[in-house]
Design a protein around this motif. Structure first.
Motif, mmCIF file in Angstrom:
data_model
loop_
_atom_site.group_PDB
_atom_site.id
_atom_site.type_symbol
_atom_site.label_atom_id
_atom_site.label_comp_id
_atom_site.label_asym_id
_atom_site.label_seq_id
_atom_site.Cartn_x
_atom_site.Cartn_y
_atom_site.Cartn_z
ATOM 1 N N ARG A 50 100.185 25.716 -10.110
ATOM 2 C CA ARG A 50 101.355 24.835 -10.077
ATOM 3 C C ARG A 50 102.273 25.076 -11.276
ATOM 4 O O ARG A 50 103.501 25.006 -11.170
ATOM 5 C CB ARG A 50 100.899 23.383 -10.045
ATOM 6 C CG ARG A 50 100.212 22.983 -8.741
ATOM 7 C CD ARG A 50 99.755 21.528 -8.773
ATOM 8 N NE ARG A 50 99.026 21.168 -7.569
ATOM 9 C CZ ARG A 50 99.580 20.751 -6.437
ATOM 10 N NH1 ARG A 50 100.916 20.666 -6.378
ATOM 11 N NH2 ARG A 50 98.851 20.437 -5.402
ATOM 12 N N ALA A 51 101.667 25.412 -12.444
ATOM 13 C CA ALA A 51 102.474 25.594 -13.660
ATOM 14 C C ALA A 51 103.162 26.951 -13.712
ATOM 15 O O ALA A 51 104.319 27.056 -14.136
ATOM 16 C CB ALA A 51 101.595 25.394 -14.898
ATOM 17 N N PHE A 52 102.446 28.002 -13.277
ATOM 18 C CA PHE A 52 102.965 29.362 -13.518
ATOM 19 C C PHE A 52 103.109 30.211 -12.253
ATOM 20 O O PHE A 52 103.474 31.382 -12.317
ATOM 21 C CB PHE A 52 102.035 30.103 -14.496
ATOM 22 C CG PHE A 52 101.670 29.297 -15.704
ATOM 23 C CD1 PHE A 52 102.651 28.851 -16.583
ATOM 24 C CD2 PHE A 52 100.346 28.960 -15.971
ATOM 25 C CE1 PHE A 52 102.321 28.104 -17.703
ATOM 26 C CE2 PHE A 52 100.001 28.207 -17.081
ATOM 27 C CZ PHE A 52 100.991 27.764 -17.953
ATOM 28 N N GLY A 53 102.802 29.609 -11.090
ATOM 29 C CA GLY A 53 102.790 30.376 -9.849
ATOM 30 C C GLY A 53 104.119 30.983 -9.468
ATOM 31 O O GLY A 53 104.173 31.947 -8.707
ATOM 32 N N GLU A 57 101.391 35.178 -9.654
ATOM 33 C CA GLU A 57 100.704 34.758 -8.428
ATOM 34 C C GLU A 57 99.243 34.420 -8.753
ATOM 35 O O GLU A 57 98.568 35.155 -9.472
ATOM 36 C CB GLU A 57 100.773 35.876 -7.394
ATOM 37 C CG GLU A 57 100.213 35.477 -6.032
ATOM 38 C CD GLU A 57 100.386 36.568 -4.997
ATOM 39 O OE1 GLU A 57 100.260 36.270 -3.803
ATOM 40 O OE2 GLU A 57 100.649 37.725 -5.398
ATOM 41 N N VAL A 58 98.777 33.313 -8.218
ATOM 42 C CA VAL A 58 97.373 32.907 -8.396
ATOM 43 C C VAL A 58 96.686 32.961 -7.039
ATOM 44 O O VAL A 58 97.145 32.324 -6.072
ATOM 45 C CB VAL A 58 97.263 31.495 -9.001
ATOM 46 C CG1 VAL A 58 95.791 31.115 -9.191
ATOM 47 C CG2 VAL A 58 98.010 31.418 -10.329
ATOM 48 N N LEU A 59 95.599 33.741 -6.952
ATOM 49 C CA LEU A 59 94.870 33.920 -5.698
ATOM 50 C C LEU A 59 93.398 33.567 -5.898
ATOM 51 O O LEU A 59 92.777 33.979 -6.877
ATOM 52 C CB LEU A 59 94.959 35.376 -5.224
ATOM 53 C CG LEU A 59 96.355 35.930 -4.902
ATOM 54 C CD1 LEU A 59 96.270 37.418 -4.597
ATOM 55 C CD2 LEU A 59 96.966 35.176 -3.724
ATOM 56 N N LEU A 60 92.859 32.818 -4.941
ATOM 57 C CA LEU A 60 91.431 32.528 -4.916
ATOM 58 C C LEU A 60 90.799 33.408 -3.838
ATOM 59 O O LEU A 60 91.281 33.419 -2.695
ATOM 60 C CB LEU A 60 91.204 31.046 -4.573
ATOM 61 C CG LEU A 60 90.258 30.274 -5.481
ATOM 62 C CD1 LEU A 60 90.784 30.285 -6.901
ATOM 63 C CD2 LEU A 60 90.116 28.836 -4.991
ATOM 64 N N ILE A 61 89.740 34.148 -4.187
ATOM 65 C CA ILE A 61 89.032 34.960 -3.200
ATOM 66 C C ILE A 61 87.676 34.294 -2.970
ATOM 67 O O ILE A 61 86.826 34.258 -3.872
ATOM 68 C CB ILE A 61 88.875 36.414 -3.675
ATOM 69 C CG1 ILE A 61 90.257 37.038 -3.885
ATOM 70 C CG2 ILE A 61 88.068 37.218 -2.674
ATOM 71 C CD1 ILE A 61 90.223 38.487 -4.342
ATOM 72 N N LEU A 77 93.824 22.264 -2.770
ATOM 73 C CA LEU A 77 94.393 23.526 -3.255
ATOM 74 C C LEU A 77 95.642 23.903 -2.467
ATOM 75 O O LEU A 77 95.646 23.915 -1.232
ATOM 76 C CB LEU A 77 93.351 24.649 -3.143
ATOM 77 C CG LEU A 77 92.035 24.431 -3.904
ATOM 78 C CD1 LEU A 77 91.128 25.636 -3.748
ATOM 79 C CD2 LEU A 77 92.301 24.154 -5.393
ATOM 80 N N SER A 78 96.692 24.250 -3.181
ATOM 81 C CA SER A 78 97.916 24.746 -2.549
ATOM 82 C C SER A 78 98.068 26.256 -2.723
ATOM 83 O O SER A 78 98.915 26.871 -2.077
ATOM 84 C CB SER A 78 99.134 24.026 -3.140
ATOM 85 O OG SER A 78 99.235 24.271 -4.550
ATOM 86 N N ALA A 138 100.371 24.124 -18.780
ATOM 87 C CA ALA A 138 99.774 23.441 -17.632
ATOM 88 C C ALA A 138 99.180 22.115 -18.075
ATOM 89 O O ALA A 138 98.642 21.991 -19.176
ATOM 90 C CB ALA A 138 98.686 24.330 -17.026
ATOM 91 N N GLN A 139 99.285 21.104 -17.199
ATOM 92 C CA GLN A 139 98.771 19.774 -17.507
ATOM 93 C C GLN A 139 97.285 19.714 -17.124
ATOM 94 O O GLN A 139 96.923 19.479 -15.966
ATOM 95 C CB GLN A 139 99.572 18.725 -16.741
ATOM 96 C CG GLN A 139 101.043 18.693 -17.117
ATOM 97 C CD GLN A 139 101.238 18.443 -18.611
ATOM 98 O OE1 GLN A 139 100.742 17.443 -19.162
ATOM 99 N NE2 GLN A 139 101.968 19.333 -19.289
ATOM 100 N N ILE A 140 96.427 19.967 -18.133
ATOM 101 C CA ILE A 140 94.986 20.001 -17.896
ATOM 102 C C ILE A 140 94.298 19.164 -18.971
ATOM 103 O O ILE A 140 94.579 19.323 -20.171
ATOM 104 C CB ILE A 140 94.445 21.449 -17.940
ATOM 105 C CG1 ILE A 140 95.139 22.322 -16.878
ATOM 106 C CG2 ILE A 140 92.922 21.469 -17.740
ATOM 107 C CD1 ILE A 140 94.827 23.805 -16.998
#
Length: 517
Positions: A50-53, A57-61, A77-78, A138-140
């Motif tokens: 959400r912060a840097f996408g 690119e952020v990918l979950l495998i 998850l988006s 990122a807000q974590i």
């Protein structure tokens, strides 16, 4: 800079393909649904997306099949969740555990890489992504997250999955032609229909099973072990392994099978003649040395029969190689008048420790610590020799000799033909009752008690008054009498195998040292 990770193309949960070619900046994380640490990492990854996408690119495998959607829904998850249920991408990327994180630049070079959940690693990753993109952090809530938590083993490391992936990889050592079996076909019946079988069901030689079998030897799968008559097929290590799988062998048996193939493909053994003769000859395999105990071979109770996997499947594997690589199928080159149950299998180990004599392989020039296979061409056996009453050494030796009268025919003598005598422990104890009774003495006693009229002598009725028939022993030389010890401590029943034609016109027994690497 060259791409450091393999390309892939995987579908997300909607079926949309996502392709990575090492040509853009991306954050990739491998996960599986039932891993607690992956569940800890998932919200962090979603925050990074959400912060840097917009720039990275952020990918979950994910490796969990239908549960991939469960995993995505659980954490809202988006980001794209890509399906790697076959685990091919995890295999190609050579990860060991999940979560495994890779931050790759637009040239495919690795900027960051780590496994599990070490909070400091993840915080550093988030800070660097913020600096790289110029976007707000990122807000974590880092304080609420564990300082350290180990990951779980990647699903592709499960032996059943890993062996299949190895077999299907571009650099797979498997080169044999692959046969596709329709999903509706019965695999066992298919192998019968294709003529692969000796008449008994076979274990399907799937790529993963063949890979596991090949782990039993240090030799390259494409090494040519021998050229197998009658069709002069190339018996490579791989093809021997395939037949060993079908026979039901374990990987640790493979070196014995390879040595047996080497032995029968020599000019001396003459497997073509052994296979083609109408007399019904078959290989009989005796194994010596430490390998016997290492792979659990049977040399005691029931050694010549059923019930032991190593004995049964090693002998069967050799026969399947002769059939499937050499082309010696029944009704083709295989022309035995009656057939022979030893054509299924006949393999056993010598009980070396039970005898006071040198073991078979030592007699044949090998060291006691060598593991050796010796192959004989035999037409019948095991034939029982029963003597439950003799108490003197020469008496029991005489009984063993009389038990060999039937080689070829009782009336035939002076035979240049091998016989393999398998002495049971109780008979051996009787032989040794008065001190050592050497093999040489036993062989001489056999020749003594089997002496009689030579083949073709006239009957006593046609002899002159002063004439006597020629008296000659059963075997042309004591060199044809081979002696081993095997069997249970209980029971006065020895056994014998009767040979085929021995010598250049037939078959000469061959011993081969087993290559254990």
């Amino acid at each position: 800079m060259q791409n450091e990770t393999p390309d892939f193309s995987l579908n997300d949960l909607t079926g949309k393909p996502h392709t990575y070619l090492g040509n853009r900046q991306v954050l990739i994380c491998f996960v599986k649904e039932d891993c607690e640490t992956c569940n800890t990492a998932a919200p962090v990854l979603e925050s990074l997306h959400r912060a840097f996408g917009s720039q990275i690119e952020v990918l979950l495998i994910a490796q969990s099949g239908a549960d991939n959607a469960v995993f995505a829904q659980r954490h809202g998850l988006s980001m794209p969740v890509l399906d790697d249920t076959p685990c091919k991408t995890a295999f190609e990327w050579d990860i060991e555990s999940v979560p495994s994180v890779f931050w790759l630049d637009d040239a495919g070079a690795t900027r960051a890489k780590f496994e599990g959940f070490i909070r400091e690693d993840w915080e550093t990753l988030a800070d660097e992504m913020s600096r790289e993109t110029g976007l707000p952090a990122a807000q974590i809530d880092w304080v609420s997250l564990p300082v350290w938590r180990p990951g779980c083993g990647s699903k592709h490391l499960d032996p059943a999955i890993y062996d299949k992936l190895c077999a299907e990889a571009d650099n797979s050592p498997i080169r044999a032609r692959r046969i596709e079996v329709a999903s509706g076909d019965d695999v066992a019946e298919f192998m019968f229909d294709q003529g692969f079988s000796d008449g008994l069901p076979l274990v399907p030689p799937t790529p993963e099973r063949v890979m596991r079998m090949l782990s039993g030897t240090h030799r390259d799968p494409q090494d040519l072990v021998a050229t197998m008559p009658p069709n002069m097929g190339e018996a490579t290590v791989e093809k021997i392994a395939i037949n060993a799988v079908m026979a039901g062998c374990k990987p640790e048996y493979l070196p014995v099978v390879i040595a047996a193939v080497e032995a029968v493909c020599t000019d001396e053994f003459n497997i073509h003649g052994v296979t083609a003769t109408t007399m019904g000859a078959a290989p009989v395999m005796v194994v010596n040395g430490p390998i016997r105990e290492q792979i659990g071979m049977n040399m005691k109770l029931g050694a010549l029969g059923a019930g032991n996997r190593a004995n049964a499947t090693i002998g069967r594997a050799l026969r399947l190689v002769v059939r499937n690589v050499g082309g010696a199928s029944t009704g083709g080159v295989e022309r035995s008048t009656h057939g022979n149950p030893m054509k299924f299998t006949m393999c056993f180990a010598e009980w070396e420790e039970r005898a006071p004599w040198p073991a078979l392989h030592v007699e044949r020039g090998f060291k006691p610590e060598d593991s050796v296979v010796t192959i004989f061409a035999m037409t019948s056996g095991p034939v029982h020799i029963v003597d439950q009453t003799s108490r003197a050494p020469d008496d029991i030796a005489g009984s063993l000799g009389h038990g060999l009268e039937g080689v070829f025919s009782p009336k035939m003598r002076n035979l240049p033909v091998d016989a393999l005598l398998v002495i049971c422990p109780e008979h051996l104890d009787t032989l040794m009752r008065e001190g050592e009774y050497s093999k040489e003495r036993l062989r001489a006693r056999i020749q003594e008690v089997t002496a009689g009229p030579s083949t073709g002598s006239r009957s006593d009725a046609t002899l002159g008054a002063d004439a006597t028939p020629d008296v000659i022993s059963k075997f042309a030389s004591t060199d044809y009498i081979h002696i081993v010890v095997a069997g249970s401590d209980a029971g006065k029943f020895s056994s014998a195998f009767h040979g085929w034609a021995t010598g250049p016109v037939g078959s000469i027994s061959v011993s081969k040292k087993i290559d254990l690497g």
